[in-house]
Design an enzyme around this catalytic site. Structure first.
Site, PDB file in Angstrom:
ATOM      1  N   ASP A  13       0.853  -1.181   0.000  1.00 66.07           N
ATOM      2  CA  ASP A  13       0.000   0.000   0.000  1.00 66.07           C
ATOM      3  C   ASP A  13       0.893   1.236   0.000  1.00 66.07           C
ATOM      4  O   ASP A  13       2.104   1.140   0.271  1.00 66.07           O
ATOM      5  CB  ASP A  13      -0.908  -0.039   1.237  1.00 66.07           C
ATOM      6  N   ASP A  15      -0.219   5.062   1.074  1.00 66.82           N
ATOM      7  CA  ASP A  15      -0.412   5.960   2.217  1.00 66.82           C
ATOM      8  C   ASP A  15      -0.418   5.170   3.519  1.00 66.82           C
ATOM      9  O   ASP A  15      -1.115   4.167   3.655  1.00 66.82           O
ATOM     10  CB  ASP A  15      -1.731   6.727   2.067  1.00 66.82           C
TER      11      ASP A  15
END
Length: 265
Positions: A13, A15
């Site tokens: 991922d 953020d």
């Protein structure tokens, strides 16, 4: 269970894992460089469908991360990939930004508001009442309802913003139709990402900061799951869920090799 030293491909991922508020998190730059130096297949994933991979690569560079655009996989790309597999050369009415419209164009889709095959809703910063009304009417006439991601809110400096899930909820209320959601936590996003880099679930890991999207989707896709504590979830959050990640780390800095790996002569 797959051990970390058996991992050959990585999904991560963005953020809360690599960056926080446009600042690289500790170890993120070194980990990306380590993967690139070793030729390790990897993709950076995001549910945000606003930006194209080129946009995101530029944003990451300003954060201090050198990620090639071909190493970025968004919910918009996953959605376009899915729709192309379902109906090559189809048509769509789109509520969304350049990340989504570009991905659909490149997948061979036609954008139209006249009898489209699909209504596709993604992230946007300028939701239009007219556009939402048009989407409701087209779905009522038989267009299939697709959403890039389920996130109800998104972050901003001033606080939460309504996101894709909030808008699709409004359309669902008006039509009685739920969208098919392509992005996390649908493991389809991970499967399409793995197809992109030729990876297999047995030797691929997923790094995320959310139990309710990254970890659960990783488990359902058969991946080795790593939760980092630099984003949404903390240790107490883990106890709320009936599933657990394979590993819990303070951050991606723990994945950086202590010493450079030298190739044998």
């Amino acid at each position: 269970m797959t051990r970390r030293d058996e991992i050959e491909c990585w999904l991560t991922d963005m953020d809360g894992v690599l960056v926080h508020e446009n600042q690289a998190l500790p170890g993120a730059s070194e980990l990306i460089q380590q993967w690139r130096d070793q030729g390790t297949p990897f993709l950076v994933l995001t549910n945000n469908s606003i930006f194209t991979p080129r946009d995101l690569a530029a944003r990451l560079r300003t954060s201090g991360l050198d990620v090639p655009e071909e190493s970025i996989w968004t919910s918009a790309l996953a959605t376009a990939d899915f729709l192309k597999s379902q109906m090559p050369g189809g048509s769509a009415y789109v509520i969304g930004e350049a990340g989504l419209t570009t991905a659909l164009h490149e997948a061979g889709f036609i954008m139209t508001d006249t009898n489209p095959d699909y209504v596709v809703v993604g992230e946007t910063r300028s939701y239009s009442f007219d556009a939402i009304t048009k989407a409701i009417r087209l779905i009522g006439k038989g267009a299939r309802f697709i959403s890039t991601n389920p996130d109800a809110t998104g972050p901003s400096a001033e606080g939460p913003l309504p996101a894709t899930g909030a808008v699709t909820a409004m359309i669902t209320k008006a039509t009685g139709r739920d969208p098919y959601v392509v992005g996390k936590p649908n493991p389809m996003m991970f499967r399409s990402a793995m197809n992109r880099i030729g990876a297999h679930s047995e030797n691929t890991a997923m790094i995320g900061d959310r139990m309710d999207t990254d970890v659960v989707a990783g488990i359902e896709a058969g991946l080795h799951t790593i939760l980092v504590l630099t984003g949404i979830s903390d240790r107490s959050e883990i106890e709320r869920y009936p599933f657990r990640p394979d590993e819990v780390l303070t951050g991606v800095n723990e994945l950086v090799a202590r010493e450079p790996i030298e190739s044998e002569l």
